[in-house]
Design a protein around this motif. Structure first.
Motif, PDB file in Angstrom:
ATOM      1  N   SER A   9     -10.641   7.347  -2.676  1.00 19.63           N
ATOM      2  CA  SER A   9      -9.868   6.230  -2.148  1.00 19.63           C
ATOM      3  C   SER A   9     -10.707   4.960  -2.191  1.00 19.63           C
ATOM      4  O   SER A   9     -11.927   5.002  -2.003  1.00 19.63           O
ATOM      5  N   SER A  10     -10.058   3.841  -2.426  1.00 19.38           N
ATOM      6  CA  SER A  10     -10.734   2.548  -2.373  1.00 19.38           C
ATOM      7  C   SER A  10     -10.966   2.160  -0.918  1.00 19.38           C
ATOM      8  O   SER A  10     -10.436   2.786   0.008  1.00 19.38           O
ATOM      9  N   VAL A  11     -11.738   1.090  -0.705  1.00 20.60           N
ATOM     10  CA  VAL A  11     -11.987   0.601   0.649  1.00 20.60           C
ATOM     11  C   VAL A  11     -10.675   0.239   1.335  1.00 20.60           C
ATOM     12  O   VAL A  11     -10.415   0.648   2.477  1.00 20.60           O
ATOM     13  N   ASP A  12      -9.834  -0.540   0.663  1.00 21.29           N
ATOM     14  CA  ASP A  12      -8.577  -0.973   1.285  1.00 21.29           C
ATOM     15  C   ASP A  12      -7.624   0.201   1.514  1.00 21.29           C
ATOM     16  O   ASP A  12      -6.952   0.275   2.547  1.00 21.29           O
ATOM     17  N   GLU A  13      -7.554   1.095   0.560  1.00 23.60           N
ATOM     18  CA  GLU A  13      -6.692   2.263   0.718  1.00 23.60           C
ATOM     19  C   GLU A  13      -7.129   3.095   1.918  1.00 23.60           C
ATOM     20  O   GLU A  13      -6.303   3.539   2.729  1.00 23.60           O
ATOM     21  N   PHE A  14      -8.426   3.310   2.051  1.00 26.37           N
ATOM     22  CA  PHE A  14      -8.945   4.103   3.165  1.00 26.37           C
ATOM     23  C   PHE A  14      -8.675   3.413   4.497  1.00 26.37           C
ATOM     24  O   PHE A  14      -8.241   4.051   5.471  1.00 26.37           O
ATOM     25  N   ALA A  15      -8.906   2.090   4.561  1.00 21.90           N
ATOM     26  CA  ALA A  15      -8.672   1.356   5.806  1.00 21.90           C
ATOM     27  C   ALA A  15      -7.204   1.423   6.209  1.00 21.90           C
ATOM     28  O   ALA A  15      -6.883   1.581   7.393  1.00 21.90           O
ATOM     29  N   ASP A  16      -6.304   1.311   5.245  1.00 23.67           N
ATOM     30  CA  ASP A  16      -4.874   1.425   5.548  1.00 23.67           C
ATOM     31  C   ASP A  16      -4.542   2.785   6.151  1.00 23.67           C
ATOM     32  O   ASP A  16      -3.775   2.888   7.120  1.00 23.67           O
ATOM     33  N   LYS A  69      -3.124   3.347  10.009  1.00 24.99           N
ATOM     34  CA  LYS A  69      -1.787   3.932  10.123  1.00 24.99           C
ATOM     35  C   LYS A  69      -1.814   5.401  10.523  1.00 24.99           C
ATOM     36  O   LYS A  69      -0.765   6.030  10.633  1.00 24.99           O
ATOM     37  N   GLU A  70      -3.030   5.949  10.753  1.00 26.92           N
ATOM     38  CA  GLU A  70      -3.212   7.347  11.140  1.00 26.92           C
ATOM     39  C   GLU A  70      -2.507   8.297  10.173  1.00 26.92           C
ATOM     40  O   GLU A  70      -1.795   9.207  10.572  1.00 26.92           O
ATOM     41  N   ARG A  71      -2.711   8.039   8.901  1.00 25.03           N
ATOM     42  CA  ARG A  71      -2.180   8.904   7.851  1.00 25.03           C
ATOM     43  C   ARG A  71      -3.344   9.411   7.011  1.00 25.03           C
ATOM     44  O   ARG A  71      -3.676   8.837   5.970  1.00 25.03           O
ATOM     45  N   ASN A 105      -3.190  -5.318  16.122  1.00 18.50           N
ATOM     46  CA  ASN A 105      -3.125  -4.949  17.535  1.00 18.50           C
ATOM     47  C   ASN A 105      -4.460  -5.051  18.251  1.00 18.50           C
ATOM     48  O   ASN A 105      -4.604  -4.599  19.372  1.00 18.50           O
ATOM     49  N   ARG A 106      -5.445  -5.624  17.617  1.00 17.68           N
ATOM     50  CA  ARG A 106      -6.763  -5.896  18.212  1.00 17.68           C
ATOM     51  C   ARG A 106      -7.580  -4.660  18.487  1.00 17.68           C
ATOM     52  O   ARG A 106      -8.653  -4.748  19.073  1.00 17.68           O
ATOM     53  N   SER A 107      -7.120  -3.494  18.104  1.00 13.22           N
ATOM     54  CA  SER A 107      -7.915  -2.279  18.296  1.00 13.22           C
ATOM     55  C   SER A 107      -7.445  -1.205  17.327  1.00 13.22           C
ATOM     56  O   SER A 107      -6.332  -1.258  16.812  1.00 13.22           O
ATOM     57  N   LEU A 108      -8.309  -0.225  17.112  1.00 15.89           N
ATOM     58  CA  LEU A 108      -7.933   0.909  16.282  1.00 15.89           C
ATOM     59  C   LEU A 108      -6.975   1.811  17.052  1.00 15.89           C
ATOM     60  O   LEU A 108      -6.922   1.778  18.284  1.00 15.89           O
TER      61      LEU A 108
END
Length: 295
Positions: A5-12, A16-18, A169-172
């Protein structure tokens, strides 16, 4: 892209807890750092055993290993900085921005050590490719790294209301532990059992089965398969489960091809963990997929 996964893909996926079974940038960072540390350890041992440390051949080897291990540390920390910054962009959490800045400083410091090791050793203009940027010396890249880091530090020092970056939402999500996410230790996985078919017949369905060691409940399990043709994307289908065995049939119209078949499994635990099987293995030397050829 099917395995990493790329950085952005992983962060998404994190926000999104997926969870994805793909290897993440943080996995790659851990591998790079582990290999860099191992190289440094073995180089130190070699220096203590070599009869003539001033021998030109040994000095060349030592400098190359030092530079390569330094690059390993640089990219490990830059990947971590990238993931943290991508998470900040999605959440606006300034504690995560601080973490991104910390890892980028460590990356910059690793690059500086590479420059120190190679300055006045390598020529100032090494050409290693046809494009204009594929030449020069490691020290030529340092100003851009410093500027990039300075911009990140400036953003971190600005008041939250005026920083202009980061939203959400300012938090994970509650189920995400930032420290655990960046932890170095790999998670243990249940043992999988799968015996690939010796061959398949073109135009006939191919049944795929897999089982886990007893005591584990994993769902869903997805089968990724494609022809051994890298121009094609993987087909992804959820496997059925009965009596602890996961099953899926690759249809006859798909096997009606001149190509062998390539496939691997993506497993998800209820606790949110996901991984690939067979994967690269602990030593990163395994073939990460199964191949079945025509009879």
């Amino acid at each position: 892209p099917a395995l990493f996964s790329s950085v952005d893909e992983f962060a998404d996926k994190v926000v999104k807890e997926r969870p994805s079974g793909k290897y993440s940038p943080l996995d790659v960072a851990r591998w790079l750092e582990s290999d860099a540390e191992a190289a440094e350890k073995h180089l130190s041992k070699a220096k203590s055993k070599v009869s003539d440390s001033k021998n030109a051949s040994f000095r060349r080897l030592a400098i190359d290993v030092s530079a390569q291990s330094g690059l390993g540390h640089f990219f490990a920390q830059k990947l971590r900085a990238g993931v943290a910054y991508a998470l900040y962009e999605r959440t606006g959490d300034r504690a995560i921005l601080e973490k991104a800045t910390k890892h980028y400083r460590l990356a910059r410091d690793a690059w500086k050590r590479v420059v120190q090791k190679t300055d006045k050793v390598y020529t100032d203009d090494i050409t290693y490719g046809l494009r204009p940027h594929l030449r020069g010396h490691w020290k030529d890249r340092l100003p851009a790294i410093e500027q990039d880091l300075a911009e990140m530090e400036k953003l971190w020092r600005e008041p939250a209301a005026t920083s202009g970056s980061g939203s959400g939402n300012r938090s994970l999500p509650d189920g995400v532990d930032l420290a655990a996410l960046f932890a170095a230790a790999p998670v243990s996985r249940p043992r999988c059992e799968h015996l690939p078919a010796a061959s398949f017949r073109r135009g006939k369905p191919l049944s795929i089965e897999m089982a886990l060691e007893s005591g584990y409940d994993v769902s869903p399990v997805r089968l990724h398969y494609r022809h051994a043709n890298q121009a094609e994307a993987y087909q992804v289908e959820e496997m059925s489960v009965k009596g602890g065995r996961y099953k899926k049939t690759i249809p006859a119209d798909y096997t009606d091809s001149a190509y062998p078949l390539v496939y691997f499994f993506e497993l998800h635990e209820h606790q949110g963990q996901a991984w690939l099987y067979p994967g690269f293995g602990g030593d990163l030397m395994k073939q990460p997929y199964f191949v079945v050829r025509q009879a």
